[in-house]
Design an enzyme around this catalytic site. Structure first.
Site, PDB file in Angstrom:
ATOM      1  CB  SER A 176      -0.907   0.036   1.224  1.00 13.43           C
ATOM      2  OG  SER A 176      -1.660  -1.150   1.325  1.00 13.43           O
TER       3      SER A 176
HETATM    4  N1  SAH Z   1      -0.780  -4.664   4.019  1.00 16.12           N
HETATM    5  C1  SAH Z   1      -0.148  -5.110   2.810  1.00 16.12           C
HETATM    6  C2  SAH Z   1      -1.002  -4.830   1.611  1.00 16.12           C
HETATM    7  C3  SAH Z   1      -1.015  -5.977   0.687  1.00 16.12           C
HETATM    8  S1  SAH Z   1      -2.289  -5.928  -0.546  1.00 16.12           S
HETATM    9  C4  SAH Z   1       1.226  -4.509   2.691  1.00 16.12           C
HETATM   10  O1  SAH Z   1       1.525  -3.565   3.434  1.00 16.12           O
HETATM   11  O2  SAH Z   1       2.021  -4.981   1.892  1.00 16.12           O
HETATM   12  C5  SAH Z   1      -3.574  -6.855   0.224  1.00 16.12           C
HETATM   13  C6  SAH Z   1      -3.243  -8.250   0.645  1.00 16.12           C
HETATM   14  O3  SAH Z   1      -4.475  -8.853   1.055  1.00 16.12           O
HETATM   15  C7  SAH Z   1      -2.663  -9.152  -0.426  1.00 16.12           C
HETATM   16  O4  SAH Z   1      -1.469  -9.706   0.039  1.00 16.12           O
HETATM   17  C8  SAH Z   1      -3.734 -10.219  -0.637  1.00 16.12           C
HETATM   18  O5  SAH Z   1      -3.229 -11.502  -0.941  1.00 16.12           O
HETATM   19  C9  SAH Z   1      -4.420 -10.216   0.709  1.00 16.12           C
HETATM   20  N2  SAH Z   1      -5.777 -10.772   0.702  1.00 16.12           N
HETATM   21  C10 SAH Z   1      -6.775 -10.609  -0.206  1.00 16.12           C
HETATM   22  N3  SAH Z   1      -7.874 -11.284   0.158  1.00 16.12           N
HETATM   23  C11 SAH Z   1      -7.581 -11.886   1.338  1.00 16.12           C
HETATM   24  C12 SAH Z   1      -8.293 -12.743   2.223  1.00 16.12           C
HETATM   25  N4  SAH Z   1      -9.554 -13.115   1.987  1.00 16.12           N
HETATM   26  N5  SAH Z   1      -7.673 -13.185   3.333  1.00 16.12           N
HETATM   27  C13 SAH Z   1      -6.381 -12.830   3.604  1.00 16.12           C
HETATM   28  N6  SAH Z   1      -5.645 -12.020   2.818  1.00 16.12           N
HETATM   29  C14 SAH Z   1      -6.235 -11.569   1.690  1.00 16.12           C
END
Ligand code: SAH
Length: 213
Positions: free
Chosen positions: A60
């Site tokens: 993000s």
């Molecule tokens: N907080 C992260 C943002 C990653 S993007 C960072 O700082 O890097 C969002 C993340 O949510 C992705 O890694 C994706 O795989 C995860 N995600 C999406 N749907 C999900 C679910 N149902 N359960 C767990 N993780 C999920």
């Protein structure tokens, strides 16, 4: 590129964009973001943009990390137990871990979780528990939580997440498909009533169901 000064410049920009929580800004100034990226992208770590972390997912944008973390801190009565949905690179996890007592973080893509685990260890953060699962169901065995932060956007707020909020608990979550809004949802005392406040329009990856090994 990876210096404290570069991070201070980023934080100065966040301050200008209206992020007022000094605690959050201090932690972001002290946390390397480049270690959460592949080497080829590390030189862009202190730009205020979202960056790819593989598997179609993104780290993000710093402004969003700051905004969500500040919304969580500014509205929580207690910061004992915090759930994060979507560990991704682990960057947001590492920021939270320095501000609350314990972070529980769920990720559905196993290789991302493995990398995040290594990085969190590298930073010496020990108050984090990771789980490989569909975070749309929260983490019932570890709840209730004083706060929940989702870094992936569901079409509608999952009832399981609301159910795992402690009294006065807060949920910070992007909601929607093409049009998404960052929402702050607060449980009113011990009741089953929730107050929702729309913070701003955002663009997140979708909350997907199931897991990837
Ligand atoms: N907080 C992260 C943002 C990653 S993007 C960072 O700082 O890097 C969002 C993340 O949510 C992705 O890694 C994706 O795989 C995860 N995600 C999406 N749907 C999900 C679910 N149902 N359960 C767990 N993780 C999920």
């Amino acid at each position: 590129m990876t210096s404290r000064r570069t991070r201070d410049r980023l934080v100065q920009r966040l301050l200008e964009q209206g992020v007022g929580n000094r605690q959050v800004l201090d932690v972001m100034a002290g946390t390397p973001r480049h270690i959460f990226l592949d080497e080829a992208l590390a030189h862009r770590a202190y730009e205020d943009t979202a960056l790819p972390i593989g598997f179609g997912q993104t780290l993000s944008q710093p402004y969003i990390v700051a905004r969500m973390t500040a919304a969580l801190l500014d509205n929580s009565r207690s910061l004992e137990r915090v759930l994060e949905v979507g560990t991704g690179s682990g960057y947001q996890t590492s920021i939270l871990a320095q501000l609350v007592s314990r972070v529980y973080s769920v990720e559905r893509i196993k290789p991302l979780q493995d990398k995040a685990r290594t990085r969190l260890r590298q930073l010496g953060l020990r108050n984090v528990d990771l789980k490989h699962a569909d975070g749309g169901f929260g983490w019932p065995e570890r709840g209730p939580f004083n706060a929940i932060l989702s870094t992936a956007a569901p079409r509608e707020v999952p009832a399981e997440l609301l159910a795992q909020l402690a009294p006065d608990g807060v949920l910070v979550i992007p909601v929607g498909e093409e049009q998404q809004n960052l929402c702050l949802i607060v449980r009113e005392g011990e009741s089953a009533n929730f107050r929702t406040e729309v913070l701003e329009p955002v663009k997140f990856v979708p909350l997907l169901s199931g897991i990837t090994r």
